[in-house]
Design a protein around this motif. Sequence first.
Motif, short mmCIF file in Angstrom:
data_model
loop_
_atom_site.label_atom_id
_atom_site.label_comp_id
_atom_site.label_asym_id
_atom_site.label_seq_id
_atom_site.Cartn_x
_atom_site.Cartn_y
_atom_site.Cartn_z
N TRP A 246 0.81 -1.22 0.00
CA TRP A 246 0.00 0.00 0.00
C TRP A 246 0.85 1.27 0.00
N ARG A 247 2.01 1.20 -0.67
CA ARG A 247 2.88 2.36 -0.79
C ARG A 247 3.12 2.65 -2.27
N PRO A 248 2.62 3.78 -2.78
CA PRO A 248 2.74 4.06 -4.22
C PRO A 248 4.19 4.14 -4.71
N ASN A 249 5.11 4.62 -3.86
CA ASN A 249 6.50 4.71 -4.30
C ASN A 249 7.10 3.33 -4.55
N LEU A 250 6.70 2.34 -3.75
CA LEU A 250 7.18 0.98 -3.98
C LEU A 250 6.54 0.35 -5.21
N SER A 251 5.39 0.88 -5.61
CA SER A 251 4.72 0.36 -6.82
C SER A 251 5.55 0.63 -8.07
N ILE A 252 6.37 1.66 -8.04
CA ILE A 252 7.20 1.97 -9.20
C ILE A 252 8.15 0.81 -9.49
#
Length: 317
Positions: A246-252
């Motif tokens: 649930w962390r958008p930066n890790l989604s990258i």
Amino acid sequence: MLVAFIQRAVVQGIPLLFGSTGEILTEKSGNLNLGTAGVMYVGGITGVIGAFIYEQNATQMNTFLTILIPILSSILGSLVMGLIYSFLTVTLRANQNVTGLALTTFGVGFGNFFGGSLPSVTLTATSLAFKKSLPFASKLGWFGEIFLSYSFLAYVAIAIAIIVSFYFNRTRSGLNLRAVGENPATADAAGINVGKYKYISICLGSIIAGFGGLYYVMDYACGVWSNNAFGDRGWLAIALVIFAIWRPNLSIIGSILFGGLFIVHNYIPNLSMSDQELFKMTPYLVTIIVLIVISMLKKREFQPPQSLGLSYFREDR
């Protein structure tokens, strides 16, 4: 070959990054939208419809309008999907799982119906406008090919993920949204408008996810619409949400990894069809492993919002 593989992994991962970022924004409000796949379909087909109408009626193509019209059309279609989901789950308090699955079925059918109705959908001019990359990228060797050779929507996806991550952690409004997702009753008692935050986050999340469908058609598929061509990318985007905790930066990073896992079978010689399908399962296998690990660690920061999937009844407060 390694450079080509990384490039293809990024291109494959960008639709997943759009979808997962939009879904994270939605889930942080406490709403689980399993209709992400349908939203991506609608975002893609409405962009195609807008581009098709413009290409058919424009006497001379304007680059700015060629890009703007599909984007606005995609935003409108995705927004309508978000409003439908919000009205059913926030206002009417319908079951979120059932509503999301219904949206997926509706979105896929909507896309296939209009995609099959448009004659010879090949938006070459629009696709070329969307696929333009930095002109000097090829002159910088492997660095330019890996980092600078993509279309503007790829960089928009990364920028949105970073901005949403900053919003969650560094703004008052973002903290309020997280409070709504964790405990809406407490947030309501503190004077936070729960319904407003849910509506805005769901609608914005749907718009972002819709860009994933638009990117797939205009960039990856070169402006060619094919029914059911998205495959299971919508579900992969939801799996990526769990992988990224649930962390958008890790989604990258996760989107590039998932994109690579999705195509790695193309770089392994002499694989049978059944073996290729096994390799396509690896993103889901990785997600299951991550789920097991975060369940064993039991750290609160690795868990989903506490009220995720639960309807909020103010009368119960």
